[in-house]
Design a protein around this motif. Structure first.
Motif, PDB file in Angstrom:
ATOM      1  N   THR A   4     -18.851 -31.710  -1.460  1.00 44.93           N
ATOM      2  CA  THR A   4     -19.323 -30.828  -0.404  1.00 44.93           C
ATOM      3  C   THR A   4     -20.102 -31.565   0.672  1.00 44.93           C
ATOM      4  OG1 THR A   4     -21.408 -30.364  -1.553  1.00 44.93           O
ATOM      5  CG2 THR A   4     -19.508 -28.956  -2.076  1.00 44.93           C
ATOM      6  N   GLY A   5     -20.582 -32.760   0.371  1.00 44.29           N
ATOM      7  CA  GLY A   5     -21.475 -33.467   1.280  1.00 44.29           C
ATOM      8  C   GLY A   5     -22.931 -33.188   0.971  1.00 44.29           C
ATOM      9  N   ASP A   6     -23.218 -32.117   0.220  1.00 44.24           N
ATOM     10  CA  ASP A   6     -24.572 -31.821  -0.213  1.00 44.24           C
ATOM     11  C   ASP A   6     -24.975 -32.768  -1.340  1.00 44.24           C
ATOM     12  OD1 ASP A   6     -24.270 -29.745   1.535  1.00 44.24           O
ATOM     13  OD2 ASP A   6     -24.869 -28.174   0.132  1.00 44.24           O
ATOM     14  N   PHE A   7     -26.282 -32.986  -1.474  1.00 38.93           N
ATOM     15  CA  PHE A   7     -26.779 -33.762  -2.597  1.00 38.93           C
ATOM     16  C   PHE A   7     -28.105 -33.171  -3.064  1.00 38.93           C
ATOM     17  CE2 PHE A   7     -28.307 -35.755   1.267  1.00 38.93           C
ATOM     18  CZ  PHE A   7     -29.629 -36.064   1.015  1.00 38.93           C
ATOM     19  N   SER A  36     -21.844 -44.374   4.191  1.00 40.85           N
ATOM     20  CA  SER A  36     -20.395 -44.239   4.110  1.00 40.85           C
ATOM     21  C   SER A  36     -19.830 -45.456   3.393  1.00 40.85           C
ATOM     22  CB  SER A  36     -19.784 -44.128   5.500  1.00 40.85           C
ATOM     23  OG  SER A  36     -18.370 -44.288   5.429  1.00 40.85           O
ATOM     24  N   ALA A  37     -19.084 -45.216   2.307  1.00 43.66           N
ATOM     25  CA  ALA A  37     -18.452 -46.320   1.593  1.00 43.66           C
ATOM     26  C   ALA A  37     -17.195 -46.796   2.311  1.00 43.66           C
ATOM     27  CB  ALA A  37     -18.107 -45.885   0.172  1.00 43.66           C
ATOM     28  N   VAL A  38     -16.744 -46.027   3.297  1.00 43.04           N
ATOM     29  CA  VAL A  38     -15.548 -46.396   4.062  1.00 43.04           C
ATOM     30  C   VAL A  38     -15.906 -47.401   5.155  1.00 43.04           C
ATOM     31  CG1 VAL A  38     -13.671 -45.553   5.500  1.00 43.04           C
ATOM     32  CG2 VAL A  38     -14.497 -44.167   3.576  1.00 43.04           C
ATOM     33  N   THR A  39     -16.966 -47.086   5.919  1.00 39.54           N
ATOM     34  CA  THR A  39     -17.381 -47.957   7.024  1.00 39.54           C
ATOM     35  C   THR A  39     -18.540 -48.867   6.655  1.00 39.54           C
ATOM     36  OG1 THR A  39     -18.936 -46.311   7.893  1.00 39.54           O
ATOM     37  CG2 THR A  39     -16.648 -46.192   8.651  1.00 39.54           C
ATOM     38  N   MET A  40     -19.126 -48.650   5.468  1.00 35.76           N
ATOM     39  CA  MET A  40     -20.309 -49.381   5.011  1.00 35.76           C
ATOM     40  C   MET A  40     -21.431 -49.294   6.045  1.00 35.76           C
ATOM     41  SD  MET A  40     -19.822 -50.205   1.984  1.00 35.76           S
ATOM     42  CE  MET A  40     -21.295 -51.197   1.748  1.00 35.76           C
ATOM     43  N   SER A  41     -21.636 -48.100   6.561  1.00 33.02           N
ATOM     44  CA  SER A  41     -22.701 -47.863   7.529  1.00 33.02           C
ATOM     45  C   SER A  41     -23.569 -46.706   7.048  1.00 33.02           C
ATOM     46  CB  SER A  41     -22.125 -47.535   8.910  1.00 33.02           C
ATOM     47  OG  SER A  41     -21.318 -46.368   8.854  1.00 33.02           O
ATOM     48  N   SER A  91     -20.584 -40.059  -4.132  1.00 33.64           N
ATOM     49  CA  SER A  91     -19.963 -38.748  -4.240  1.00 33.64           C
ATOM     50  C   SER A  91     -18.759 -38.825  -5.161  1.00 33.64           C
ATOM     51  CB  SER A  91     -19.531 -38.225  -2.858  1.00 33.64           C
ATOM     52  OG  SER A  91     -18.587 -39.111  -2.281  1.00 33.64           O
ATOM     53  N   ARG A  92     -18.226 -37.699  -5.566  1.00 30.85           N
ATOM     54  CA  ARG A  92     -17.139 -37.678  -6.537  1.00 30.85           C
ATOM     55  C   ARG A  92     -15.887 -38.384  -6.013  1.00 30.85           C
ATOM     56  NH1 ARG A  92     -15.728 -35.425 -11.242  1.00 30.85           N
ATOM     57  NH2 ARG A  92     -13.590 -34.684 -11.528  1.00 30.85           N
ATOM     58  N   ASN A  93     -15.628 -38.268  -4.705  1.00 27.64           N
ATOM     59  CA  ASN A  93     -14.432 -38.910  -4.163  1.00 27.64           C
ATOM     60  C   ASN A  93     -14.661 -40.369  -3.788  1.00 27.64           C
ATOM     61  OD1 ASN A  93     -15.909 -38.779  -1.811  1.00 27.64           O
ATOM     62  ND2 ASN A  93     -14.642 -37.187  -0.851  1.00 27.64           N
ATOM     63  N   GLY A  94     -15.908 -40.853  -3.936  1.00 27.14           N
ATOM     64  CA  GLY A  94     -16.202 -42.248  -3.684  1.00 27.14           C
ATOM     65  C   GLY A  94     -16.389 -42.621  -2.231  1.00 27.14           C
ATOM     66  N   ASP A  95     -16.331 -41.642  -1.317  1.00 32.79           N
ATOM     67  CA  ASP A  95     -16.450 -41.947   0.110  1.00 32.79           C
ATOM     68  C   ASP A  95     -17.889 -42.146   0.560  1.00 32.79           C
ATOM     69  OD1 ASP A  95     -13.756 -41.789   0.347  1.00 32.79           O
ATOM     70  OD2 ASP A  95     -13.703 -39.774   1.196  1.00 32.79           O
ATOM     71  N   THR A  96     -18.844 -41.618  -0.203  1.00 38.33           N
ATOM     72  CA  THR A  96     -20.247 -41.630   0.192  1.00 38.33           C
ATOM     73  C   THR A  96     -21.102 -42.043  -0.984  1.00 38.33           C
ATOM     74  OG1 THR A  96     -19.765 -39.771   1.679  1.00 38.33           O
ATOM     75  CG2 THR A  96     -22.076 -40.257   1.270  1.00 38.33           C
ATOM     76  N   PHE A  97     -22.188 -42.777  -0.705  1.00 35.94           N
ATOM     77  CA  PHE A  97     -23.134 -43.085  -1.775  1.00 35.94           C
ATOM     78  C   PHE A  97     -24.557 -42.965  -1.257  1.00 35.94           C
ATOM     79  CE2 PHE A  97     -22.255 -47.235   0.141  1.00 35.94           C
ATOM     80  CZ  PHE A  97     -23.512 -47.831   0.229  1.00 35.94           C
ATOM     81  N   ALA A  98     -25.471 -42.753  -2.184  1.00 33.26           N
ATOM     82  CA  ALA A  98     -26.891 -42.612  -1.860  1.00 33.26           C
ATOM     83  C   ALA A  98     -27.649 -43.825  -2.364  1.00 33.26           C
ATOM     84  CB  ALA A  98     -27.458 -41.336  -2.487  1.00 33.26           C
ATOM     85  N   ALA A  99     -28.623 -44.273  -1.559  1.00 29.76           N
ATOM     86  CA  ALA A  99     -29.483 -45.397  -1.946  1.00 29.76           C
ATOM     87  C   ALA A  99     -30.929 -44.923  -1.901  1.00 29.76           C
ATOM     88  CB  ALA A  99     -29.282 -46.576  -0.993  1.00 29.76           C
ATOM     89  N   TYR A 100     -31.661 -45.213  -2.972  1.00 34.78           N
ATOM     90  CA  TYR A 100     -33.061 -44.793  -3.026  1.00 34.78           C
ATOM     91  C   TYR A 100     -33.807 -45.723  -3.963  1.00 34.78           C
ATOM     92  CZ  TYR A 100     -31.586 -42.522  -7.387  1.00 34.78           C
ATOM     93  OH  TYR A 100     -31.075 -42.277  -8.643  1.00 34.78           O
ATOM     94  N   GLY A 101     -35.122 -45.768  -3.782  1.00 38.98           N
ATOM     95  CA  GLY A 101     -35.941 -46.630  -4.624  1.00 38.98           C
ATOM     96  C   GLY A 101     -37.153 -45.888  -5.134  1.00 38.98           C
ATOM     97  N   SER A 102     -38.327 -46.501  -5.003  1.00 42.44           N
ATOM     98  CA  SER A 102     -39.545 -45.890  -5.544  1.00 42.44           C
ATOM     99  C   SER A 102     -40.268 -45.021  -4.519  1.00 42.44           C
ATOM    100  CB  SER A 102     -40.499 -46.981  -6.033  1.00 42.44           C
ATOM    101  OG  SER A 102     -40.805 -47.876  -4.972  1.00 42.44           O
ATOM    102  N   GLY A 103     -39.718 -44.904  -3.319  1.00 44.77           N
ATOM    103  CA  GLY A 103     -40.362 -44.106  -2.277  1.00 44.77           C
ATOM    104  C   GLY A 103     -39.795 -42.706  -2.170  1.00 44.77           C
ATOM    105  N   GLU A 104     -40.073 -42.046  -1.050  1.00 48.13           N
ATOM    106  CA  GLU A 104     -39.660 -40.663  -0.843  1.00 48.13           C
ATOM    107  C   GLU A 104     -38.326 -40.528  -0.123  1.00 48.13           C
ATOM    108  OE1 GLU A 104     -43.697 -38.087  -0.451  1.00 48.13           O
ATOM    109  OE2 GLU A 104     -43.150 -39.249   1.322  1.00 48.13           O
ATOM    110  N   GLU A 142     -28.046 -36.859  -6.933  1.00 50.32           N
ATOM    111  CA  GLU A 142     -26.681 -36.604  -7.377  1.00 50.32           C
ATOM    112  C   GLU A 142     -25.979 -35.734  -6.343  1.00 50.32           C
ATOM    113  OE1 GLU A 142     -24.265 -34.830 -11.247  1.00 50.32           O
ATOM    114  OE2 GLU A 142     -26.268 -35.690 -11.500  1.00 50.32           O
ATOM    115  N   PHE A 143     -24.736 -36.078  -6.031  1.00 50.04           N
ATOM    116  CA  PHE A 143     -23.952 -35.317  -5.068  1.00 50.04           C
ATOM    117  C   PHE A 143     -23.372 -34.065  -5.715  1.00 50.04           C
ATOM    118  CE2 PHE A 143     -24.017 -39.420  -2.975  1.00 50.04           C
ATOM    119  CZ  PHE A 143     -24.155 -39.071  -1.636  1.00 50.04           C
ATOM    120  N   VAL A 144     -23.214 -33.016  -4.896  1.00 43.93           N
ATOM    121  CA  VAL A 144     -22.615 -31.760  -5.340  1.00 43.93           C
ATOM    122  C   VAL A 144     -21.124 -31.839  -5.043  1.00 43.93           C
ATOM    123  CG1 VAL A 144     -22.653 -29.248  -5.171  1.00 43.93           C
ATOM    124  CG2 VAL A 144     -24.766 -30.557  -4.815  1.00 43.93           C
ATOM    125  N   ASP A 145     -20.352 -32.325  -6.012  1.00 42.87           N
ATOM    126  CA  ASP A 145     -18.912 -32.525  -5.860  1.00 42.87           C
ATOM    127  C   ASP A 145     -18.599 -33.198  -4.529  1.00 42.87           C
ATOM    128  OD1 ASP A 145     -18.138 -31.764  -8.336  1.00 42.87           O
ATOM    129  OD2 ASP A 145     -17.583 -29.734  -7.807  1.00 42.87           O
TER     130      ASP A 145
END
Length: 295
Positions: free
Chosen positions: A46-49, A20-25, A1-14, A41-44
């Motif tokens: 907002t928590g939406d992606f 959470s980048a804070v708790t790494m959970s 996410s833009r603030n770096g608190d959250t990230f998304a992980a995905y590969g070749s599946g659905e 891609e995250f929407v600023d």
């Protein structure tokens, strides 16, 4: 996410995992039912992606996992970027076509199918999109007017594109072992008031620090750093091979380089700047590069 608190992980599946980048959970798993996820891609903040998939759909998801379809295209989606200022998206389908979506369920054509897109990114002004093509073209799209401008034509396919955080310097790596560095002097890139220099170096991926220091990685394990002010290269052998990704920290003090075996290499850019400042002049470097076959 833009603030770096959250990230998304995905590969070749659905599925897409939200972490959470804070708790790494892991906080959420979303089954998109899109065949395969091409990009997230995250929407600023907002928590939406937004996800794009092989089914041609662009879908926005809430933190609760509720979907909203933004666009449906006849071809699988290869890539997309969100443009926050105009609340729109530029979408590339696998046939090379470009589309625009205003995030209300409609998609309008921007460019017809043809040459494959190799790189897409939103500029720091958060209103323009830069697109690299396999034929060497670099296109700039202003999403306020949807005007399209040819920014550069290289002689080979575009490998990567990077910009400084202020948007005034751009670097374009082509597949013919050249990197084109442009500096903007006007208010926008469309003013046609820019200067370009071309450097000879083989680069798989590139990144720019806020002060314009260029970091380029190659598949042979070499990291090249270039100072536009000193006009000097610094070569950093890593002892590994098949470097795949490079990023620069927001303050420009460090760079992380990833290789194909999962290693992350940390480079102190302040130390690199000090080494560059004590390096030979560009004339000496040109002679040395010529002897070694770089130029």
């Amino acid at each position: 996410s833009r603030n770096g608190d959250t990230f998304a992980a995905y590969g070749s599946g659905e599925s897409v995992e939200i972490w959470s980048a804070v708790t790494m959970s892991r906080t959420q798993v979303v089954d998109t039912h899109q065949g395969a996820v091409a990009r997230v891609e995250f929407v600023d903040n907002t928590g939406d992606f937004v996800t794009a998939g092989r089914d041609g759909r662009l879908i926005q998801w809430t933190p609760a996992g509720e979907p909203k379809q933004l666009a449906q295209l006849a071809q699988p989606i290869a890539n997309f970027v969100l443009v926050p200022v105009t609340r729109s998206a530029v979408v590339n389908t696998v046939d090379g076509a470009l589309w625009r979506s205003d995030l209300d369920g409609k998609a309008l054509p921007l460019r017809s199918e043809g040459t494959q897109v190799t790189r897409m990114l939103t500029l720091p002004d958060r209103a323009s999109v830069c697109i690299g093509y396999a034929n060497g073209d670099v296109l700039l799209i202003d999403t306020k007017t949807w005007q399209q401008t040819l920014l550069l034509h290289a002689s080979a396919a575009i490998q990567d594109i990077a910009l400084t955080s202020d948007g005034r310097t751009i670097a374009v790596a082509a597949n013919d072992d050249t990197i084109h560095v442009g500096t903007r002097h006007g208010d926008t890139w469309t003013d046609a008031n820019a200067t370009w220099v071309t450097r000879i170096v083989r680069a798989r991926r590139i990144a720019l620090a806020p002060d314009g220091l260029l970091v380029a990685i190659s598949t042979d394990g070499t990291v090249w750093l270039y100072s536009s002010t000193r006009k000097t290269w610094l070569c950093v052998p890593t002892g590994t091979s098949d470097l795949s990704l490079v990023v620069v920290s927001g303050d420009g003090k460090a760079s992380a380089v990833f290789d194909a075996d999962g290693r992350i290499l940390w480079i102190d850019l302040d130390a690199a700047r000090s080494a560059i400042n004590n390096a030979p002049t560009i004339h000496q470097e040109k002679d040395r590069n010529h002897e070694q076959g770089y130029q």
